[in-house]
Design an enzyme around this catalytic site. Structure first.
Site, PDB file in Angstrom:
ATOM      1  N   LYS A  75      -4.009   6.593  16.462  1.00  0.00           N
ATOM      2  CA  LYS A  75      -4.677   7.741  15.713  1.00  0.00           C
ATOM      3  C   LYS A  75      -5.928   7.065  15.461  1.00  0.00           C
ATOM      4  O   LYS A  75      -7.075   7.845  15.243  1.00  0.00           O
ATOM      5  CB  LYS A  75      -3.852   7.895  14.387  1.00  0.00           C
ATOM      6  CG  LYS A  75      -2.620   8.456  14.451  1.00  0.00           C
ATOM      7  CD  LYS A  75      -1.905   8.725  13.170  1.00  0.00           C
ATOM      8  CE  LYS A  75      -1.751   7.703  12.012  1.00  0.00           C
ATOM      9  NZ  LYS A  75      -0.783   6.970  12.549  1.00  0.00           N
TER      10      LYS A  75
ATOM     11  N   ARG B 203       0.657  11.531   4.013  1.00  0.00           N
ATOM     12  CA  ARG B 203       1.922  11.003   4.565  1.00  0.00           C
ATOM     13  C   ARG B 203       3.134  11.327   3.667  1.00  0.00           C
ATOM     14  O   ARG B 203       4.230  10.672   4.191  1.00  0.00           O
ATOM     15  CB  ARG B 203       1.568   9.310   4.169  1.00  0.00           C
ATOM     16  CG  ARG B 203       1.431   8.351   5.453  1.00  0.00           C
ATOM     17  CD  ARG B 203       1.030   7.097   4.844  1.00  0.00           C
ATOM     18  NE  ARG B 203       1.392   5.822   5.749  1.00  0.00           N
ATOM     19  CZ  ARG B 203       0.290   5.394   6.467  1.00  0.00           C
ATOM     20  NH1 ARG B 203      -0.877   5.958   6.559  1.00  0.00           N
ATOM     21  NH2 ARG B 203       0.693   4.388   7.147  1.00  0.00           N
TER      22      ARG B 203
ATOM     23  N   ARG C 128       7.607  -0.071   7.603  1.00  0.00           N
ATOM     24  CA  ARG C 128       6.620   1.149   7.916  1.00  0.00           C
ATOM     25  C   ARG C 128       7.121   2.155   8.817  1.00  0.00           C
ATOM     26  O   ARG C 128       6.844   3.645   8.739  1.00  0.00           O
ATOM     27  CB  ARG C 128       5.320   0.564   8.390  1.00  0.00           C
ATOM     28  CG  ARG C 128       4.648  -0.257   7.640  1.00  0.00           C
ATOM     29  CD  ARG C 128       3.674  -1.296   8.369  1.00  0.00           C
ATOM     30  NE  ARG C 128       2.368  -0.607   8.773  1.00  0.00           N
ATOM     31  CZ  ARG C 128       1.801  -1.069   9.832  1.00  0.00           C
ATOM     32  NH1 ARG C 128       2.353  -2.425  10.548  1.00  0.00           N
ATOM     33  NH2 ARG C 128       0.918  -0.631  10.578  1.00  0.00           N
TER      34      ARG C 128
END
Ligand code: AMP
Length: 219
Positions: free
Chosen positions: A17, A92, A172
């Site tokens: 990204k 997110r 994560r």
């Protein structure tokens, strides 16, 4: 002046990204809005914000929605963001996606590109990732700048991110599955989603992303 362009890049850590955001921004004159970069810069600067978030970042957990929403709102208010932005690592969570709609107006987001990568490749890429502390350029462990520890672009120090460790990578990925993956449906329901395969050379992924923008009249 043309209407601003807002692009959301979704995808796991290491999907590319950041690299693709830079390419999109250079081509379309947009601001690269990476909440991770803003937070890391605060940690490096030792600011109050940096002290507040450093442990959360190192553990691979998410900082609070309120905090990141405020950072995004501030960044979008800067004059250089007038032409639009590429959101990298934001939103997110569902709460952040709703906040972004409130900041921009829901119809402002032109496309949400999901860059797909299997978990096995994520771990491989993140373990080998090295980053310049000065300019943010990403390298792999075998690149000359990573081997020498000196960035070929700016002379800055090239290091491994504190959260690119096996433990933090696991946390994560879990946070992605729990909090971020539901955003795929959130944007798909609004017909904003375009999916590209991230396991290809950078230029090919870039071409697919540009095609997604063009298909929506954004290029
Ligand atoms: P990234 O560079 O996008 O992988 O982000 C690095 C770390 O910064 C994440 O693991 C989180 O701790 C924090 N972070 C970045 N963006 C967000 C966000 N939108 N919401 C919450 N935490 C974030």
């Amino acid at each position: 002046m043309a209407a601003p362009i807002y692009v959301v890049l979704l995808g796991k850590q290491g999907a590319g990204k950041g690299t693709q955001s830079e390419l999109l921004c250079a081509r379309h004159g947009l601001v690269h809005l990476s909440t991770g970069d803003i937070l890391r810069a605060a940690v490096r600067a030792g600011s109050d914000l940096g002290h507040e978030v450093s442990r959360v970042l190192e553990a691979g957990e998410l900082v609070s929605d309120d905090l990141v929403n405020r950072l995004v709102e501030e960044r979008l208010a800067a004059p250089d963001a007038a032409a639009g932005a590429v959101f990298d690592g934001y939103p997110r969570t569902r709460g952040q996606a709703e906040a972004l709609d409130a900041i921009l107006a829901p119809e402002a987001i032109g496309v949400c590109v999901l860059v797909e990568l299997p978990d096995g490749l994520v771990v491989e890429r993140l373990s080998a990732r090295r980053v310049c502390e000065g300019c943010g350029t990403t390298y792999t462990a075998t690149d000359p700048s990573a081997v020498s520890g000196v960035c070929e672009r700016c002379g800055g120090r090239v290091v491994q991110r504190a959260d690119d460790t096996p433990e933090a990578i696991g946390a994560r990925l879990a946070a992605y599955d729990r909090d971020t993956r539901p955003l795929i449906d959130f944007y798909d329901a609004r017909r904003l989603l375009a999916t590209v395969d991230g396991d290809r050379p950078v230029a090919e992924v870039q071409a697919s992303i540009e095609a997604a923008l063009a298909a929506r009249g954004l290029a």
